[in-house]
Design a protein around this motif. Structure first.
Motif, short mmCIF file in Angstrom:
data_model
loop_
_atom_site.label_atom_id
_atom_site.label_comp_id
_atom_site.label_asym_id
_atom_site.label_seq_id
_atom_site.Cartn_x
_atom_site.Cartn_y
_atom_site.Cartn_z
N CYS A 74 0.84 -1.20 0.00
CA CYS A 74 0.00 0.00 0.00
C CYS A 74 0.88 1.25 0.00
O CYS A 74 0.67 2.18 -0.78
CB CYS A 74 -0.90 0.05 1.24
SG CYS A 74 -2.21 -1.17 1.20
N ARG A 78 1.22 3.76 -3.17
CA ARG A 78 0.80 5.15 -2.94
C ARG A 78 1.95 6.09 -3.23
O ARG A 78 1.75 7.23 -3.64
CB ARG A 78 0.34 5.34 -1.50
CG ARG A 78 -0.91 4.59 -1.15
CD ARG A 78 -2.14 5.30 -1.67
NE ARG A 78 -3.32 4.49 -1.44
CZ ARG A 78 -4.52 4.82 -1.90
NH1 ARG A 78 -4.69 5.92 -2.61
NH2 ARG A 78 -5.55 4.05 -1.68
N LEU A 216 -0.34 7.37 6.36
CA LEU A 216 -0.60 7.81 4.98
C LEU A 216 -1.55 8.99 4.92
O LEU A 216 -1.41 9.86 4.06
CB LEU A 216 -1.14 6.66 4.15
CG LEU A 216 -0.11 5.64 3.66
CD1 LEU A 216 -0.78 4.51 2.91
CD2 LEU A 216 0.92 6.30 2.75
N TRP A 217 -2.54 9.03 5.80
CA TRP A 217 -3.58 10.06 5.63
C TRP A 217 -3.61 11.13 6.69
O TRP A 217 -4.34 12.08 6.58
CB TRP A 217 -4.95 9.39 5.49
CG TRP A 217 -5.20 9.04 4.06
CD1 TRP A 217 -5.64 9.90 3.08
CD2 TRP A 217 -4.98 7.79 3.41
NE1 TRP A 217 -5.70 9.24 1.87
CE2 TRP A 217 -5.30 7.95 2.05
CE3 TRP A 217 -4.55 6.56 3.85
CZ2 TRP A 217 -5.21 6.92 1.13
CZ3 TRP A 217 -4.45 5.52 2.93
CH2 TRP A 217 -4.78 5.71 1.59
N GLY A 222 2.95 11.12 5.16
CA GLY A 222 2.02 10.45 4.27
C GLY A 222 1.57 11.37 3.14
O GLY A 222 1.44 10.95 2.00
N ARG A 226 2.07 10.44 -0.74
CA ARG A 226 0.98 10.39 -1.72
C ARG A 226 1.17 11.41 -2.83
O ARG A 226 0.89 11.14 -4.00
CB ARG A 226 -0.37 10.61 -1.02
CG ARG A 226 -0.75 9.40 -0.15
CD ARG A 226 -2.13 9.56 0.45
NE ARG A 226 -2.20 10.69 1.36
CZ ARG A 226 -3.06 11.70 1.25
NH1 ARG A 226 -3.94 11.71 0.28
NH2 ARG A 226 -3.06 12.68 2.11
N THR A 227 1.67 12.61 -2.48
CA THR A 227 1.89 13.61 -3.52
C THR A 227 2.95 13.13 -4.50
O THR A 227 2.77 13.20 -5.71
CB THR A 227 2.35 14.95 -2.89
OG1 THR A 227 1.43 15.30 -1.87
CG2 THR A 227 2.39 16.05 -3.93
N LEU A 230 1.50 10.49 -6.77
CA LEU A 230 0.51 10.90 -7.77
C LEU A 230 1.09 11.86 -8.78
O LEU A 230 0.70 11.86 -9.94
CB LEU A 230 -0.70 11.53 -7.08
CG LEU A 230 -1.59 10.55 -6.33
CD1 LEU A 230 -2.62 11.29 -5.50
CD2 LEU A 230 -2.29 9.62 -7.31
N SER A 249 9.64 5.04 0.21
CA SER A 249 8.47 4.17 0.01
C SER A 249 8.92 2.71 -0.13
O SER A 249 8.29 1.81 0.43
CB SER A 249 7.71 4.57 -1.25
OG SER A 249 7.33 5.91 -1.17
N HIS A 294 -5.61 0.39 0.28
CA HIS A 294 -5.91 1.08 1.52
C HIS A 294 -5.53 0.14 2.67
O HIS A 294 -5.95 -1.02 2.67
CB HIS A 294 -7.40 1.42 1.58
CG HIS A 294 -7.72 2.41 2.66
ND1 HIS A 294 -7.64 2.08 3.98
CD2 HIS A 294 -8.09 3.70 2.60
CE1 HIS A 294 -7.97 3.14 4.70
NE2 HIS A 294 -8.25 4.14 3.89
#
Lengths: 374, 510
Positions: A74, A78, A216-217, A222, A226-227, A230, A249, A294
């Protein structure tokens, strides 16, 4: 609107289940071709995995390494990197944990056990980190490097288990089965439901799932992972050290897989064996994908796939079909899940666009806000 | 050319309706074009121009209405179908394979007259013939990657003509051209018109529409506002038709006394994406309270210039000074903290994370500063309240701050980036193509904000390919050509012609 959102959510839940059912239907055809009664085989599979306390305990035991690997997957997905190196990371984690424990075998368990788990995680992290640094520094494709590191780890294990780490008892008996000496009892994880193999590692995995979710959130780290995953360009401009987070990561992913190896050693086999990785490095990817990448979704996903592994063994014993068939079904599930994702994504995008347009319509029916700007 | 073989004498779109879930993109639009005519289609982004043209090109099927070619009702199933009927489209983004030659690109996807064996020699001969007839000046043997943007566009035109297009749809064809190249393009278009082809010219640049077209149709919110002959319309009338209210076309520009030099580049050299020299000894100064416009044809080093200042591209020589401090070796994040704002050219690619929510994108730079976080954990309350403030202050039209940014319109995404960058009240702002692909309403708003920021003392470097934008906003103008600064012109002395010459690399009086 509310109803539509609800139906989108419904779609998101229903499609993976449908994917599993379709995969099972195709698997059923295969079973029939193998000369088995698919209904009987599936009944054995399901009841074997979930139908008894013993079955459930086995399922939870198999779920533990799957979940740990899936958590790492995950994070890496991510973060925009694909870790196919779970197998190798499990192996080096287990090897390191075993060697470390045997080296310091006289230390008290309350100290040695946590250190053993940490050492396993660190070894996996190093193994993942090699691919991570190569990716970050030289842009080496991490899919290739992690796969190749799997092969290296495998050979390392073959060497160590036949040489330096070979169990002295095996040498004495002259059988030379490739396995290490047994670990001291002080580092054995508590068995939760004897006589089954279920051990306290499952609790650790569940706690870590929540922590990974928070990481992560809920944290800046996190957010950066994630940035970077993506949109590395936007991340770079936002001042994030992109190469660091790419490597990080993979380090985290390797760490979780390495921990899975250490947990298997201390929880299940109590020594390092050949075949300890058991394909969890790959099945963990499946579980992570099924759980929508997730960490909390990975919990039911690993439970399901853990159950499939247990049930497949039962099926092999009872119905006389190769348990490898379950690998086929796993593959089919992934295929259908990924395919159904396309539908969900399309529906989600449509919902987003509609919502945006609806609000535009609302705005433009009120006096133009733009004209009001001085 | 073979006028007798023209496949389309007239084309009518009658009462075309196209619905998307929740939105009426085309509402009973009627539009027609005849052989030997240039018909301009004018409208803001989202007005329904592209949808209508996609219906015509077979990419969408209309929910209502009909298409008639020479009076006969037809259904266009696909672009292949459209091409077979003689309809060609020049897309805004070129559909060329860089590694192949012009001839190969033109032949791509077509059957060879020799079966399995290529007939590139025949294709080449025909390209020469076509480019001669229309003054297109193309070398059929040149690989596409060696061609400038204007040349690539001509390749697209040849491609369409080669496929027998008698009706050509040109989607914002002038966006990437210098004023001189626009003149050449217009000459080509007029030649095609004289040959009896029908042309649909899509644009939002009013003066071009007035200069080239015979008739003008204006779309607004999916409806046809009116179709008018070109005689007797003024730009102001067209603008009003487009937006439904009066628009300030030329804003009054109050002279400000600029302050200290906030951004200084000294002899900066930099390489481009493929290692070619992209900036050559660039020296410039931007003062507090000043907008310095950088004009130039796309691909002359603008992108590298912006990236060098933002810290995304390391210069190979020279220095970058921010407020007198040498920041050449600083990371982008450190420059941001030192007061640099950056509106990137590729807003979808560099400016935002498309999958993130509006709120997440609004704090993309500041997420790790208090009150948005304590360094480790994010504070969602603070992020939400700040995002709501910015959405309100910058008039970002979004259903909520949790909406996925991807689903917003281009103009609103640009306002989001503007909100993020300007809310820090930057000392220096680099705005690269801030209004490209943005509708008139949002463009006007963005210009106002840039001018307001100028009043507040921000030193702004405005990089734009839209000469009108440069002329309207800048205090001083520099022109960049092949990575060199061709000259500095004060706004009062600047004319489009003079800048156009510099953009084409012709240095006056040197």
């Amino acid at each position: 609107m509310q109803r539509f959102l609800r139906s989108l959510r419904f779609l998101e839940l229903a499609l993976p289940i449908a994917a599993v059912l379709i995969a099972f239907a195709i698997g059923g055809v295969l079973l029939a071709l193998l000369g088995a009664n698919p209904f009987e085989a599936y009944w054995v599979l399901i009841s074997g995995a979930f139908g008894s306390v013993g079955g459930l305990a086995s399922t939870l035991t198999k779920m533990t390494p799957l979940l740990l690997v899936a958590l790492g997957i995950c994070i890496s997905f991510r973060g925009g990197v694909i870790n196919i190196g779970g197998e190798g990371q499990i192996i080096v984690g287990a090897l390191a944990a075993t060697a470390f424990t045997l080296w310091l075998r006289d230390w008290p368990g309350w100290l040695l056990l946590p250190l053993t788990l940490i050492v396993g995680a660190l070894a996996g992290a190093v193994w993942g980190g090699i691919a991570g640094v190569l990716k970050a520094r030289l842009n080496v494709n991490e899919i290739l490097s992690t796969v190749m590191l799997n092969a290296i780890a495998l050979q390392l294990m073959n060497f160590l288990l036949r040489g330096p780490m070979l169990d002295p008892a095996q040498i004495a008996a002259g059988t030379n089965i490739a396995q290490s000496e047994a670990l001291p009892r002080s580092v054995w994880l508590t068995r939760l439901a004897p006589p089954t193999l279920l051990h306290s590692g499952v609790i650790l995995a569940l706690v870590l799932a929540v922590l990974v979710y928070l990481l992560l959130w809920r944290t800046t780290i996190g957010f950066r992972i994630r940035t970077v995953g993506l949109n590395p360009s936007a991340a770079r401009y936002a001042g994030m050290p992109v190469p660091f987070y790419v490597a990080f990561s993979l380090i985290l992913a390797g760490g979780f897989a390495g921990l899975a190896g250490a947990v298997e050693v201390t929880g299940v086999s109590h020594r390092m064996l050949e075949g300890l990785s058991g394909g969890y490095g790959f099945s963990g990817i499946v579980a992570a994908l099924f759980g929508k990448l997730h960490p909390l979704g990975a919990i039911p996903a690993s439970f399901l796939f853990g159950g499939l592994l247990v049930g497949a063994n039962k099926m092999q014993l009872t119905v006389q079909v190769p348990s490898a068939l379950i690998t086929v079904i796993n593959g089919l599930v992934v295929m259908f899940v990924v395919a159904s994702e396309v539908y969900v994504r399309r529906a989600r995008r449509r919902a987003g666009r509609e919502a945006a347009e609806a609000s535009l319509k609302r705005e433009s029916s009120t006096p133009s806000a733009e004209a009001a700007v001085p | 050319m073979n006028n007798s073989r023209l496949k389309i004498a007239s084309l009518e779109l009658i009462d075309i309706t196209k619905r998307f879930p929740g939105v009426l993109a085309n509402d009973r639009v009627t539009f027609d074009v005849k052989s030997g005519e240039i018909h301009a289609l004018l409208g803001e982004n989202g007005a329904g121009k592209s949808t209508l043209m996609k219906v015509l090109y077979g990419l969408y099927q209309p929910d209502g209405g009909e298409i008639r070619i020479d009076g006969k009702s037809v259904t266009i199933h696909s672009p292949t179908d459209a091409i077979a009927r003689g309809i060609g489209m020049i897309h805004q983004h070129f559909m060329l394979v860089d590694e192949l030659t012009v001839t190969e690109n033109v032949a791509l996807g077509l059957k060879s007259s020799r079966g399995p064996v290529l007939d590139l020699d025949k294709v080449e001969a025909r390209i020469r013939q076509l480019s001669q007839a229309y003054g297109l000046h193309i070398n059929p043997k040149a690989p596409v990657w060696t061609l400038a943007v204007g040349e690539r566009q001509r390749v697209e035109i040849v491609k369409a003509l080669y496929r027998g297009a008698d009706l050509l749809i040109l989607d914002e064809p002038t966006a990437v051209l210098t004023p001189q190249e626009v003149d050449d393009l217009f000459a080509t278009l007029n030649q095609m018109k004289r040959d009896g082809r029908a042309l649909i010219f899509i644009s939002h640049k009013l003066h071009e529409v007035v200069a080239i077209s015979d008739r003008i149709s204006v779309l607004r919110s999916g409806r046809l506002v009116d179709t008018v002959p070109n005689q007797g319309v003024t730009r102001a009338m067209l603008a009003r038709m487009m937006v439904g209210r009066d628009v300030l076309l030329d804003r009054p520009h109050t002279a400000l006394t600029p302050g200290a030099a906030r951004l200084v580049l000294e002899d900066v050299d930099a390489l481009g994406v493929i290692g070619q020299p992209a900036l050559r000894r660039v020296t410039l100064e931007v003062h507090a309270g000043e907008i310095l416009g950088v004009a130039g044809v796309s691909g002359n080093g603008q992108r590298e210039l912006a990236e060098v200042i933002a810290g995304l591209r390391a210069p190979t020589g020279g220095r970058v000074l921010l407020d007198g401090v040498d920041v050449t070796s600083w990371t982008p994040g450190r420059r941001t903290d030192a007061g640099l704002g950056y509106i990137p050219e590729e807003r979808m690619h560099d400016g935002i994370v498309q999958e993130f929510s509006v709120a997440e994108n609004l704090v993309l730079q500041d997420y790790d500063h208090p009150p948005m976080s304590n360094g480790v954990f994010l504070n969602f309350g603070a992020i939400a309240s700040r995002s709501r403030d910015l959405v309100r202050d910058f008039n970002i039209r979004t259903p909520s701050i949790e909406t996925t940014t991807r689903s917003l319109s281009g103009g609103n995404i640009q306002k989001l980036i503007l909100a993020r960058e300007l809310s820090r009240d930057p000392k220096v702002l680099v705005a690269a193509q801030p209004t490209r692909g943005v509708d008139i309403g949002a463009t006007e708003y963005i210009h106002q904000r840039l001018l307001e920021q100028r009043r507040r003392g921000t030193a702004t470097l405005l990089i734009s390919e839209d000469l009108d934008e440069i002329l309207n906003l800048s205090d001083r103008i520099v022109v960049i050509y092949e990575g060199r600064i061709m000259g500095v012109i004060a706004r009062e002395q600047a004319t489009a012609e003079q800048i156009g010459l510099l953009m084409a690399g012709v240095a006056e009086g040197r």
